[in-house]
Scaffold this active site. Structure first.
Site, PDB file in Angstrom:
ATOM      1  N   ALA A   1       0.906   5.136  -2.222  1.00  0.00           N
ATOM      2  CA  ALA A   1       0.964   5.247  -3.833  1.00  0.00           C
ATOM      3  C   ALA A   1       2.079   4.911  -4.466  1.00  0.00           C
ATOM      4  O   ALA A   1       1.903   4.009  -5.280  1.00  0.00           O
ATOM      5  CB  ALA A   1       0.679   6.651  -4.005  1.00  0.00           C
TER       6      ALA A   1
ATOM      7  N   ASP B   1      -1.537  10.873  -2.690  1.00  0.00           N
ATOM      8  CA  ASP B   1      -1.826   9.721  -3.573  1.00  0.00           C
ATOM      9  C   ASP B   1      -1.995  10.474  -4.831  1.00  0.00           C
ATOM     10  O   ASP B   1      -1.834   9.455  -5.752  1.00  0.00           O
ATOM     11  CB  ASP B   1      -3.080   8.722  -3.007  1.00  0.00           C
ATOM     12  CG  ASP B   1      -3.007   8.208  -1.929  1.00  0.00           C
ATOM     13  OD1 ASP B   1      -2.787   8.636  -0.827  1.00  0.00           O
ATOM     14  OD2 ASP B   1      -2.424   6.802  -1.971  1.00  0.00           O
TER      15      ASP B   1
ATOM     16  N   LYS C   1      -4.826  10.329   2.100  1.00  0.00           N
ATOM     17  CA  LYS C   1      -5.756   9.337   3.253  1.00  0.00           C
ATOM     18  C   LYS C   1      -6.767  10.266   3.802  1.00  0.00           C
ATOM     19  O   LYS C   1      -6.567  11.254   4.357  1.00  0.00           O
ATOM     20  CB  LYS C   1      -4.710   8.848   4.134  1.00  0.00           C
ATOM     21  CG  LYS C   1      -5.458   7.978   5.128  1.00  0.00           C
ATOM     22  CD  LYS C   1      -6.352   6.941   4.621  1.00  0.00           C
ATOM     23  CE  LYS C   1      -5.628   5.942   3.452  1.00  0.00           C
ATOM     24  NZ  LYS C   1      -6.437   5.120   2.812  1.00  0.00           N
TER      25      LYS C   1
ATOM     26  N   ARG D   1       1.010  -1.117   0.014  1.00  0.00           N
ATOM     27  CA  ARG D   1       0.003   0.056  -0.068  1.00  0.00           C
ATOM     28  C   ARG D   1       1.088   1.120   0.162  1.00  0.00           C
ATOM     29  O   ARG D   1       2.304   1.068  -0.037  1.00  0.00           O
ATOM     30  CB  ARG D   1      -0.987   0.025   1.223  1.00  0.00           C
ATOM     31  CG  ARG D   1      -0.031  -0.395   2.492  1.00  0.00           C
ATOM     32  CD  ARG D   1      -0.730   0.390   3.636  1.00  0.00           C
ATOM     33  NE  ARG D   1      -0.744   1.769   3.628  1.00  0.00           N
ATOM     34  CZ  ARG D   1       0.531   2.311   3.666  1.00  0.00           C
ATOM     35  NH1 ARG D   1       1.806   1.790   4.041  1.00  0.00           N
ATOM     36  NH2 ARG D   1       0.603   3.648   3.669  1.00  0.00           N
TER      37      ARG D   1
ATOM     38  N   ARG E   1      -7.066  -0.543  -7.355  1.00  0.00           N
ATOM     39  CA  ARG E   1      -7.264   0.546  -6.749  1.00  0.00           C
ATOM     40  C   ARG E   1      -7.398   2.018  -7.457  1.00  0.00           C
ATOM     41  O   ARG E   1      -6.592   2.178  -8.454  1.00  0.00           O
ATOM     42  CB  ARG E   1      -6.162   0.856  -5.485  1.00  0.00           C
ATOM     43  CG  ARG E   1      -6.178  -0.492  -4.594  1.00  0.00           C
ATOM     44  CD  ARG E   1      -5.444  -0.037  -3.341  1.00  0.00           C
ATOM     45  NE  ARG E   1      -6.035   0.886  -2.336  1.00  0.00           N
ATOM     46  CZ  ARG E   1      -5.448   1.205  -1.236  1.00  0.00           C
ATOM     47  NH1 ARG E   1      -4.409   1.048  -1.036  1.00  0.00           N
ATOM     48  NH2 ARG E   1      -6.144   1.973  -0.514  1.00  0.00           N
TER      49      ARG E   1
HETATM   50  O1  MRU Z   1      -4.600   3.411   1.556  1.00  0.00           O
HETATM   51  P1  MRU Z   1      -3.288   3.457   1.576  1.00  0.00           P
HETATM   52  O2  MRU Z   1      -2.681   2.984   2.649  1.00  0.00           O
HETATM   53  O3  MRU Z   1      -2.765   3.130   0.342  1.00  0.00           O
HETATM   54  O4  MRU Z   1      -3.073   4.981   1.589  1.00  0.00           O
HETATM   55  C1  MRU Z   1      -1.624   5.526   1.684  1.00  0.00           C
HETATM   56  C2  MRU Z   1      -1.850   6.917   1.857  1.00  0.00           C
HETATM   57  O5  MRU Z   1      -2.662   7.786   1.679  1.00  0.00           O
HETATM   58  C3  MRU Z   1      -0.226   7.632   2.001  1.00  0.00           C
HETATM   59  O6  MRU Z   1      -0.594   8.865   2.601  1.00  0.00           O
HETATM   60  C4  MRU Z   1      -0.132   8.064   0.534  1.00  0.00           C
HETATM   61  O7  MRU Z   1      -0.298   6.849  -0.338  1.00  0.00           O
HETATM   62  C5  MRU Z   1       1.420   8.615   0.327  1.00  0.00           C
HETATM   63  S1  MRU Z   1       2.459   7.440   0.390  1.00  0.00           S
HETATM   64  C6  MRU Z   1       4.139   8.039   0.424  1.00  0.00           C
END
Ligand code: MRU
Length: 355
Positions: free
Chosen positions: A55, A241, A252, A53, A90
């Site tokens: 991005a 993301d 998030k 998980r 996703r």
């Molecule tokens: O749902 P997730 O855990 O994949 O979401 C991750 C996030 O929202 C992170 O803050 C984002 O991907 C930045 S990663 C460097």
């Protein structure tokens, strides 16, 4: 990054030279478990179920998903199938589409028989570029932290949300890269870690920081506004993301509330934004597709029981909604920390020569 006495990345080619090892993040922070991806289905499942998980890591995993598919069948139809399946895992992180476009571009003009080798080479490069980019992003963010720490006699207090540390990337992280750089340089930092219900990615952040002995405190998501109002936060840094060309930051769920509270309390709000997270095709963040995940993630929670086993317990039987991301408008963002430097949202295009 370091876990105990091991140096680990989140994704790497296994010793057999073709299968792909990942850290299974659904088992963290309770167990460090390495999982092996051997085919396209496994790669899709790993992304969808959040074994990987964050991005940038989703992008890297998708790149290797293409490799695994082409290893089984190297044909235009197989490539199309793989790209479609991976793209559907996703919807919000733009890094997924970015990585798939990179893979297609790397194969263009080559005979299908040459695709597997070229695909593995490009996937490895994507990982190396991620590491180098995040390291550079960390150094630019460090300059921001140094500026904020000037004249302070106490550690700089950083608030972050979700996990944008090394677990969310191939290595280093985005929002946490400046924190790691500060720690390495001896600049004292303390991190407020917001829990990030429903999936509790904040606990991954806490786990990462603990490996380095970086002082941190986990707080419930609802505590952030209070902390900022009380002057207990010097700077907020989150990941993203998808950031639009005008600098709207999708991240998030809960990030927007932190940015609102930061704005109201005069706390600077930054996002760590690697180039692979910028969607140049969108201006308005309201157009970003927001992933709606299973209600069960809200109605239940996992944790370690006194006997030591990890259990999932139910919190409610009521219906629940689970939007996984939100959009912070550029007007609430002090700056974007990128691998090319730090800029105001309105300067993003210029920074990338797209003005
Ligand atoms: O749902 P997730 O855990 O994949 O979401 C991750 C996030 O929202 C992170 O803050 C984002 O991907 C930045 S990663 C460097």
């Amino acid at each position: 990054m370091r876990v105990g006495d091991r140096q680990l990345r989140t994704i790497w080619l296994a010793e057999d030279g073709w299968s792909v090892n990942i850290i299974d993040q659904t088992r963290l922070p309770h167990d460090l478990h390495i999982w092996r991806l051997v085919d396209l289905d496994g790669a899709c499942r790993a992304i969808r179920d959040m074994q990987v998980r964050g991005a940038p890591l989703i992008g890297a995993a998708a790149a290797y998903g293409v490799c695994l598919a082409l290893r089984d069948e190297s044909s235009p139809a197989a490539l199309d199938r793989a790209v479609t399946a991976l793209q559907q895992t996703r919807p919000t992180a733009i890094n997924l589409r970015w990585a798939l476009d990179q893979m297609r571009a790397a194969l263009a003009g080559l005979a299908p028989s040459a695709w597997p080798e070229a695909a593995y080479a490009r996937a490895a490069e994507i990982c190396e570029e991620d590491v180098a980019g995040n390291r550079a992003l960390g150094q630019h963010g460090l300059a921001v932290l140094r500026g904020l720490a000037q004249g302070k006699q106490t550690p700089l207090r950083v608030l972050t949300h979700c996990n944008a540390g090394w677990l969310a990337t191939v290595d280093w992280g985005t929002a946490l890269a400046p924190v790691y750089a500060a720690h390495q340089e001896g600049l004292p930092v303390e991190v407020w870690v917001s829990e990030t219900r429903p999936r509790n990615q904040g606990l991954l952040t806490a786990w990462e920081l603990a490996q380095y002995g970086i002082p941190h405190t986990v707080v419930a998501d609802n505590a952030a506004g209070h902390l900022m109002q009380k002057g207990l936060v010097d700077v907020c840094i989150t990941g993203t993301d998808r950031t639009t060309a005008r600098g709207d930051v999708c991240n998030k769920i809960g990030t927007y509330l932190k940015a609102l509270a930061a704005h109201a309390s005069g706390v600077p709000f930054y996002a760590g934004v690697p180039a692979s997270s910028i969607d140049w095709t969108l201006e308005d963040g309201a157009q970003i597709p927001i992933e709606e995940r299973a209600a069960s993630e809200v109605t239940s929670v996992a944790g370690r029981a006194p006997a030591g086993d990890v259990q999932v317990v139910s919190l409610t039987t009521s219906p629940a909604a689970n939007p996984a991301f939100d959009v912070t408008p550029a007007a609430l963002v002090t700056g974007l920390i990128t691998e090319r430097g730090v800029c105001a949202p309105a300067e993003l295009r210029r920074l990338y020569g797209r003005a």
